[in-house]
Enzyme design. Structure first.
Site: not given
Length: 234
Positions: A96, A205, A207
């Site tokens: 991002c 994302h 994560e």
């Protein structure tokens, strides 16, 4: 996987950078631990990479996105070292805002502009894995569909048509949006790589998709597991 490993499963050490305005550094470090490596905190004002084997440039709003997203972070002391190390083969993942920073730094081509609909987009997003030979994608199957959250305001990938054609021809589009395109990115591009596959940037994302308990899937864990093989074999 619903439990964190108490000790790293490998000797790999993966740096996670924190800038003023970074939001997802703790999540990225958690993903590194889930994958079995040791996360190493890197500070924006410190040029020392502390001997890490790879670097994650996480998401957020570095330096408040002043001027434009990633424009100031690109000049941080830590990024001077990351740029030099990346050009020497260090695996780097930009997520991002991290993707925006890598583009600003010239490590990846193109730019990330305001979303086509001029709205912040936050949703679970299906992606197709287009390239599995990068340092960050070897754990995936070619053509696999993964579900990873996307949350951005300036996520519309754009570049000169010749650059986009080059990325496509060289197989450097790593992830592509499927279903609907959340931000108007050219060719539905969600992530790209450097020519050697050591540097990857993506807007979604991973994560936030490492455990079904806290995300839509554990699909994002594949990026962090992939790089372990890359650094162990290096």
């Amino acid at each position: 996987m619903s439990e964190l490993a108490s000790e790293p499963l490998t000797s790999a050490r993966i740096g996670v950078i924190t800038f003023p305005g970074t939001l997802d550094d703790a999540d990225a470090a958690r993903a590194v631990r889930y994958a079995g490596a040791e996360p190493v905190a890197l500070w924006h004002g410190d040029a020392d990479l502390r001997g890490v084997d790879a670097v994650v440039v996480p998401g957020g709003f570095s330096y408040g996105d002043y001027l434009r997203a990633g424009a100031i972070a690109r000049f941080a002391p830590v990024m001077t070292s990351v740029i030099e190390a990346a050009r020497g083969g260090l695996p780097v993942l930009g997520i991002c805002n991290g993707f925006q920073i890598l583009c600003e730094a010239g490590l990846l081509p193109g730019a990330l502009l305001r979303n086509g609909g001029l709205h912040f987009v936050c949703r679970d997003q299906p992606l197709r894995v287009e390239r599995t030979s990068t340092a960050w994608t070897t754990a995936f199957a070619d053509g696999a569909t993964v579900v990873i959250p996307v949350k951005n305001m300036d996520g519309r990938f754009t570049a000169a048509r010749s650059t986009v054609d080059e990325l496509e021809a060289e197989g450097r589009v790593v992830f592509r949006y499927t279903g609907s395109n959340p931000n108007g990115s050219l060719n539905d591009i969600a992530g790209i790589s450097s020519a050697d596959g050591r540097i990857v940037g993506l807007m979604p994302h991973p994560e936030h998709a490492i455990d079904p308990l806290t995300g839509p899937s554990a699909d994002g864990l594949g990026l962090f597991r992939s790089v372990l093989g890359a650094v162990v074999s290096a």
